[in-house]
Design a protein around this motif. Structure first.
Motif, mmCIF file in Angstrom:
data_model
loop_
_atom_site.group_PDB
_atom_site.id
_atom_site.type_symbol
_atom_site.label_atom_id
_atom_site.label_comp_id
_atom_site.label_asym_id
_atom_site.label_seq_id
_atom_site.Cartn_x
_atom_site.Cartn_y
_atom_site.Cartn_z
ATOM 1 N N GLY A 229 0.826 -1.212 -0.200
ATOM 2 C CA GLY A 229 -0.160 -0.257 -0.041
ATOM 3 C C GLY A 229 0.789 1.134 -0.155
ATOM 4 O O GLY A 229 0.338 2.216 0.266
ATOM 5 N N LEU A 230 1.994 1.081 -0.484
ATOM 6 C CA LEU A 230 3.021 2.429 -0.612
ATOM 7 C C LEU A 230 2.602 3.098 -1.840
ATOM 8 O O LEU A 230 2.032 2.718 -2.885
ATOM 9 N N ASP A 231 2.871 4.582 -1.779
ATOM 10 C CA ASP A 231 2.652 5.325 -2.983
ATOM 11 C C ASP A 231 4.094 5.110 -3.871
ATOM 12 O O ASP A 231 5.047 5.370 -3.481
ATOM 13 N N ILE A 232 3.631 4.562 -5.259
ATOM 14 C CA ILE A 232 4.653 4.231 -6.239
ATOM 15 C C ILE A 232 5.411 5.380 -6.642
ATOM 16 O O ILE A 232 6.313 5.390 -6.910
ATOM 17 N N GLU A 233 4.500 6.580 -6.731
ATOM 18 C CA GLU A 233 5.320 7.894 -7.314
ATOM 19 C C GLU A 233 6.456 8.305 -6.628
ATOM 20 O O GLU A 233 7.208 8.931 -7.071
ATOM 21 N N SER A 234 6.257 8.167 -5.184
ATOM 22 C CA SER A 234 7.265 8.759 -4.262
ATOM 23 C C SER A 234 8.337 7.666 -3.755
ATOM 24 O O SER A 234 9.245 8.204 -3.057
ATOM 25 N N LEU A 235 8.215 6.727 -4.523
ATOM 26 C CA LEU A 235 9.642 5.617 -4.072
ATOM 27 C C LEU A 235 10.857 5.863 -4.743
ATOM 28 O O LEU A 235 10.821 6.360 -6.144
ATOM 29 N N SER A 236 11.681 5.892 -4.034
ATOM 30 C CA SER A 236 12.981 5.979 -4.762
ATOM 31 C C SER A 236 14.072 4.844 -4.020
ATOM 32 O O SER A 236 13.791 4.327 -3.133
ATOM 33 N N VAL A 237 15.195 4.472 -4.666
ATOM 34 C CA VAL A 237 16.205 3.608 -4.353
ATOM 35 C C VAL A 237 16.901 4.159 -3.282
ATOM 36 O O VAL A 237 17.724 5.092 -3.535
ATOM 37 N N ASN A 238 16.336 3.464 -2.092
ATOM 38 C CA ASN A 238 17.284 3.957 -0.942
ATOM 39 C C ASN A 238 18.728 3.251 -0.816
ATOM 40 O O ASN A 238 19.711 3.968 -0.140
ATOM 41 N N HIS A 239 18.698 1.999 -0.918
ATOM 42 C CA HIS A 239 20.066 1.168 -0.657
ATOM 43 C C HIS A 239 20.150 0.087 -1.835
ATOM 44 O O HIS A 239 19.142 -0.536 -2.272
ATOM 45 N N ILE A 240 21.414 0.036 -2.564
ATOM 46 C CA ILE A 240 21.564 -1.032 -3.450
ATOM 47 C C ILE A 240 22.967 -1.518 -3.295
ATOM 48 O O ILE A 240 23.949 -0.823 -3.082
ATOM 49 N N GLN A 241 23.255 -2.673 -3.183
ATOM 50 C CA GLN A 241 24.439 -3.308 -2.849
ATOM 51 C C GLN A 241 24.652 -4.800 -3.869
ATOM 52 O O GLN A 241 23.361 -5.487 -3.447
ATOM 53 N N VAL A 242 25.640 -5.133 -4.101
ATOM 54 C CA VAL A 242 25.968 -6.371 -4.724
ATOM 55 C C VAL A 242 27.034 -7.080 -4.033
ATOM 56 O O VAL A 242 28.122 -6.488 -3.901
ATOM 57 N N ASN A 243 26.973 -8.192 -3.662
ATOM 58 C CA ASN A 243 27.994 -9.023 -3.080
ATOM 59 C C ASN A 243 28.203 -10.352 -3.709
ATOM 60 O O ASN A 243 27.275 -10.751 -4.445
ATOM 61 N N LYS A 244 29.478 -10.727 -3.484
ATOM 62 C CA LYS A 244 29.868 -12.005 -4.309
ATOM 63 C C LYS A 244 28.957 -13.070 -3.488
ATOM 64 O O LYS A 244 29.299 -13.374 -2.167
ATOM 65 N N ALA A 245 28.715 -14.274 -4.214
ATOM 66 C CA ALA A 245 28.277 -15.415 -3.664
ATOM 67 C C ALA A 245 29.019 -16.428 -4.033
ATOM 68 O O ALA A 245 30.243 -16.604 -4.605
ATOM 69 N N ILE A 246 28.748 -17.909 -3.486
ATOM 70 C CA ILE A 246 29.537 -18.886 -3.574
ATOM 71 C C ILE A 246 29.580 -19.385 -4.954
ATOM 72 O O ILE A 246 28.489 -19.314 -5.529
#
Length: 142
Positions: free
Chosen positions: A73-90
């Motif tokens: 139920g969040l407002d889609i127009e006001s969404l922004s990317v707050n955090h993005i991180q990519v880590n190495k997997a096995i």
């Protein structure tokens, strides 16, 4: 993508897939070719590429996060990317067969992607604090 609005981030990735805009390489840029599009994206060294496979994977993640936000139920127009991180997997192991009966590893390099969207909260103006009076000013008020 960090700090971008959801719609702007999706449009940027679609432009990367269509090779209209490039992704600037700042840190791991050894051997990366130069392109005029990198200058438009704010590059200092002019190096950039169009990582189609990565952009399509991130587009899928953003679409998934968008549908999760709709469900909550969040407002889609006001969404922004707050955090993005990519880590190495096995790494997953396979083998490739070489000449003269030798075998070499044939490793995959998967990753974990953390992505957080948040609603932009309007800043509330802080109430003006009363001025602190020194000893002389307090005496004048008496």
């Amino acid at each position: 993508l960090k700090g971008m609005q959801l719609e702007a981030a999706q449009q940027y990735l679609k432009d990367v897939v269509a090779m209209k805009r490039c992704v600037v390489f700042r840190r791991f840029c050894g051997g990366v070719g130069r392109t005029a599009q990198a200058k438009n994206e704010g590059s200092t060294n002019g190096q950039g590429r169009w990582p189609k496979k990565c952009a399509e994977a991130l587009l899928g993640l953003l679409e998934n996060a968008k549908s999760n936000a709709e469900t909550k139920g969040l407002d889609i127009e006001s969404l922004s990317v707050n955090h993005i991180q990519v880590n190495k997997a096995i790494a997953q192991r396979r083998r490739t067969y070489r000449a003269h009966g030798r075998i070499n590893p044939y490793m995959s390099s998967p990753c974990h992607v953390e992505l957080t969207l948040s609603e932009k909260v309007e800043a509330v103006k802080r109430e003006a604090e009363p001025k602190k009076l020194n000893r002389i000013e307090k005496a004048k008020l008496r």
